[in-house]
Write an enzyme that holds these catalytic residues in place. Structure first.
Site, short mmCIF file in Angstrom:
data_model
loop_
_atom_site.label_atom_id
_atom_site.label_comp_id
_atom_site.label_asym_id
_atom_site.label_seq_id
_atom_site.Cartn_x
_atom_site.Cartn_y
_atom_site.Cartn_z
N ASP A 189 -20.61 7.36 64.39
CA ASP A 189 -21.34 7.74 65.62
C ASP A 189 -20.56 8.83 66.35
O ASP A 189 -19.46 9.21 65.95
CB ASP A 189 -21.57 6.51 66.51
CG ASP A 189 -20.26 5.92 67.04
OD1 ASP A 189 -19.30 5.84 66.27
OD2 ASP A 189 -20.20 5.56 68.23
N HIS A 517 -22.12 5.55 56.23
CA HIS A 517 -22.79 5.65 57.53
C HIS A 517 -21.97 6.60 58.38
O HIS A 517 -21.02 6.21 59.06
CB HIS A 517 -22.88 4.26 58.18
CG HIS A 517 -23.56 4.26 59.52
ND1 HIS A 517 -24.92 4.06 59.68
CD2 HIS A 517 -23.08 4.46 60.76
CE1 HIS A 517 -25.23 4.12 60.95
NE2 HIS A 517 -24.12 4.37 61.64
N ASP A 562 -23.14 0.75 49.15
CA ASP A 562 -22.99 2.19 49.39
C ASP A 562 -24.33 2.78 49.83
O ASP A 562 -25.00 3.48 49.07
CB ASP A 562 -22.47 2.89 48.12
CG ASP A 562 -22.28 4.38 48.34
OD1 ASP A 562 -22.20 4.80 49.52
OD2 ASP A 562 -22.22 5.13 47.35
N GLU A 571 -19.50 2.13 57.00
CA GLU A 571 -19.26 3.17 57.99
C GLU A 571 -17.84 3.69 57.78
O GLU A 571 -17.09 3.16 56.94
CB GLU A 571 -19.44 2.62 59.42
CG GLU A 571 -19.41 3.72 60.48
CD GLU A 571 -19.90 3.31 61.87
OE1 GLU A 571 -20.45 2.21 62.01
OE2 GLU A 571 -19.75 4.13 62.79
O1 9MR Z 1 -14.58 -1.81 64.20
C1 9MR Z 1 -15.44 -2.53 65.06
C2 9MR Z 1 -15.57 -3.94 64.52
O2 9MR Z 1 -14.33 -4.61 64.60
C3 9MR Z 1 -16.63 -4.70 65.30
O3 9MR Z 1 -16.84 -5.96 64.68
C4 9MR Z 1 -17.93 -3.90 65.31
C5 9MR Z 1 -19.04 -4.57 66.10
O4 9MR Z 1 -18.71 -4.67 67.44
O5 9MR Z 1 -17.69 -2.62 65.87
C6 9MR Z 1 -16.79 -1.84 65.14
O6 9MR Z 1 -16.60 -0.63 65.79
C7 9MR Z 1 -17.67 0.29 65.81
C8 9MR Z 1 -17.80 0.74 67.25
O7 9MR Z 1 -18.25 -0.32 68.04
C9 9MR Z 1 -18.71 1.94 67.40
N1 9MR Z 1 -18.35 3.01 66.51
C10 9MR Z 1 -18.33 2.58 65.12
C11 9MR Z 1 -17.31 1.49 64.93
C12 9MR Z 1 -17.16 1.13 63.47
O8 9MR Z 1 -18.25 0.45 62.95
#
Ligand code: 9MR
Length: 599
Positions: A189, A517, A562, A571
């Site tokens: 993102d 992602h 994937d 991601e």
């Molecule tokens: O890395 C984060 C993971 O530990 C959490 O379980 C998840 C859900 O809250 O979010 C991950 O972080 C994301 C962040 O909130 C937004 N940018 C992408 C991150 C990686 O997925």
């Protein structure tokens, strides 16, 4: 044409198809797809049906080109994967040390991907994983001479960022415009989050502190490559300068994140132009900021000529952040609460963490080491219990022990008296990681427990590797060689010796994620994704978390897809790439210091 000759042609066609498919590498052989160091362990894992495994006995190492057999070995006895119940056998060719390009052949099964044995097998990955941060830069064009086919126009200048009502203060009422430019996109993102930047920066700064000579040799072909700083430090500065803008100069508090209200569509950065906000100051963001700025403050002292005043600015920003924290210890980030109270609602990543006790420990340790002021050391109980938790974005306590270990020679008397305790913490963690590892189905620390397979599990593997390297460097445990051996084993995990058979780094290995992602990789129209990015990797709960269609298993160590909808398993994120960078670069550097011997 006569029927006979048609049959003959068909037969020949089939035979040639069969023989060429027989030459394709088989998925059943799992190994580090880049390769191995001459003097270190070399292990491949065969994953196939119990029946087939029973029938096999030997394996062979062949030169890639001439297919000459250079080594023959016995497969290990059958092992059972405690998570899936599946069976494996190991092919260990550690005693073969000659550099070259090889394949592994298991008669009756097939052969592996081609891999190399050589002294610098991970050097390109060290460079590529650092370079991936360049591709994550906001607010700057990525011209083709640095970005190649992934060149793109600048996105998100962030020169007109709004103060969200949750972040309003007397000097900066809601709607005030501030500039908060630069920084890296957090992940797939386009938002920028201080908490996640915290551990990311701490990890990269630690690499610069631990291996200054080695990082100086890593040129990543970025616009700053010709200046006097190591490229990784230039890269760090891109995010550091952004982080400094996230502190309210009036009180030292740090905004939790800079974000759109909602996630952008899968479009290129320059097409994503929705309004951006800084939201609520938080205790975790402010303490992580304090730790990073304190660490940067001491590291940058060496570059005062090139970056006049920056070291002092960082240290004083760290102190201001600490002072705000002392006054606002209960200011946890609570997105739901904010959304109930003010508009617009924010639905992007929360990085919520109600327990700031570990952030206090990390910030106190960094400020203490930088300023040598015992007051920071005394302000918090640095050793509240026996635990030495593995670092991750919500848990940064052990980073404090890494730093105290790193600076053991320059601590004040107060810190010196606790050094045995620091070393004990590092040792207990490392010993628990290597315990029983040699008997596992993949013989890696990663995956010993199904609990390892969380969102971003690749960073668990990398952070386990770092924990082992810290204990290798800062303790005199009789297990030190095994720590190093298993740190390398976790790198093997990341590069293919695992239950899904992927190297989790885009562009590095024979079978790598093609559909992460990651908005630029999805939207740019280029087939290969941006290289050097670490996929989050296997996540037992991914299917229920991202609801992407296509998961085919519920086995904890195999839930990986994937596909770009699989944000819970595929991601990419800066806090996952940073420990990869550390692990790879540190292992390469240590190879040059002294070749890894087998345990
Ligand atoms: O890395 C984060 C993971 O530990 C959490 O379980 C998840 C859900 O809250 O979010 C991950 O972080 C994301 C962040 O909130 C937004 N940018 C992408 C991150 C990686 O997925």
């Amino acid at each position: 044409m006569k029927i006979k000759s048609v049959v003959l042609i068909l037969y020949l066609l089939l035979a040639s198809l069969l023989s060429s498919s027989a030459q394709l590498p088989v998925q059943a052989i799992r190994l580090n797809q880049l390769g191995f160091y001459p003097n270190a362990a070399k292990i491949a894992v065969l994953v196939t049906s119990a029946d087939t495994l029973q029938r096999l006995t030997t394996f062979q190492l062949l030169t890639e080109k001439s297919k000459k057999v250079v080594f023959t070995g016995q497969l290990s006895p059958v092992r059972t994967n405690a998570i899936s119940g599946k069976k494996t056998r190991l092919a260990d060719f550690s005693t073969y040390t000659k550099a070259g390009q090889y394949i592994l052949l298991i008669p009756g099964v097939g052969h592996s991907y081609s891999f190399s044995i050589g002294p610098n097998v991970h050097r390109a990955l060290a460079i590529g994983s650092i370079k991936s941060f360049y591709y994550q830069r906001t607010a700057t064009d990525l011209p083709a001479r640095y970005a190649g086919q992934w060149s793109r126009p600048a996105g998100h200048p962030d020169t007109n960022v709004l103060i969200h009502p949750s972040a309003a203060s007397a000097g900066r009422p809601a709607g005030t415009v501030i500039s908060s430019s630069r920084g890296w996109y957090d992940a797939g993102d386009y938002n920028k989050y201080i908490v996640n930047s915290g551990i990311t920066m701490g990890t990269l700064l630690s690499l610069c502190e631990d291996f200054p000579a080695y990082v100086n040799t890593l040129s990543t072909n970025i616009p700053e490559s010709s200046n006097a700083l190591p490229d990784v430090l230039d890269e760090i500065l891109w995010n550091l300068r952004w982080m400094l803008t996230m502190q309210d100069p009036a009180d030292g508090g740090v905004y939790h994140k800079l974000t759109n209200p909602g996630f952008d569509a899968m479009i290129m950065p320059d097409k994503a132009t929705k309004p951006r906000y800084v939201v609520q100051k938080s205790i975790t963001a402010t303490l992580d900021f304090a730790a990073v700025m304190a660490q940067a403050g001491r590291l940058l002292r060496a570059y005062n000529k090139q970056l006049p005043g920056l070291a002092d600015s960082c240290t004083s920003a760290a102190i201001q952040a600490w002072n705000w924290s002392v006054k606002n210890p209960t200011m946890a980030y609570r997105q739901q609460v904010i959304n109930q109270q003010v508009d617009p609602d924010i639905s992007t990543g929360t990085y919520e963490d109600r327990d700031a006790s570990d952030e206090w420990i990390w910030a106190a340790a960094e400020l203490y080491v930088t300023t040598k002021d015992d007051a920071y050391y005394r302000a918090v109980n640095l050793f509240p219990d026996q635990a030495t938790p593995l670092p991750g974005w919500p848990q940064v306590r052990t980073l404090a022990y890494y730093t105290l270990g790193r600076f053991s020679n320059t601590l004040t008397d107060l810190g010196k008296k606790d050094l045995p305790l620091v070393k004990q913490h590092l040792r207990i963690l490392a010993d628990s990681l290597i315990d029983n590892t040699d008997k596992q189905a993949f013989a890696t620390v990663m995956g010993k427990s199904a609990k390892d397979f969380i969102w971003g599990s690749s960073s668990v593997a990398a952070n386990q590797g770092i924990a082992l390297l810290m204990a290798y460097r800062h303790t005199n445990s009789p297990n030190r060689k095994r720590y190093l051996h298993h740190a390398l084993g976790n790198l093997d995990y990341l590069l293919g010796r695992n239950a899904v058979g992927y190297s989790f780094v885009t562009g590095f290995g024979a079978k790598t994620p093609m559909h992460p992602h990651h908005r630029p990789s999805v939207a740019d129209g280029i087939v290969p994704p941006v290289p050097g990015l670490l996929s989050g990797g296997t996540n037992a709960r991914a299917a229920s978390q991202d609801k992407c269609a296509g998961y085919t298993t519920t086995l904890a160590d195999e839930v990986f897809l994937d596909a770009d909808c699989s944000y819970a398993s595929n991601e990419i994120a800066i806090n996952w790439n940073a420990p990869l960078v550390y692990l790879v670069a540190a292992i390469e550097a240590l190879q040059h210091e002294q070749p890894t011997s087998q345990p």
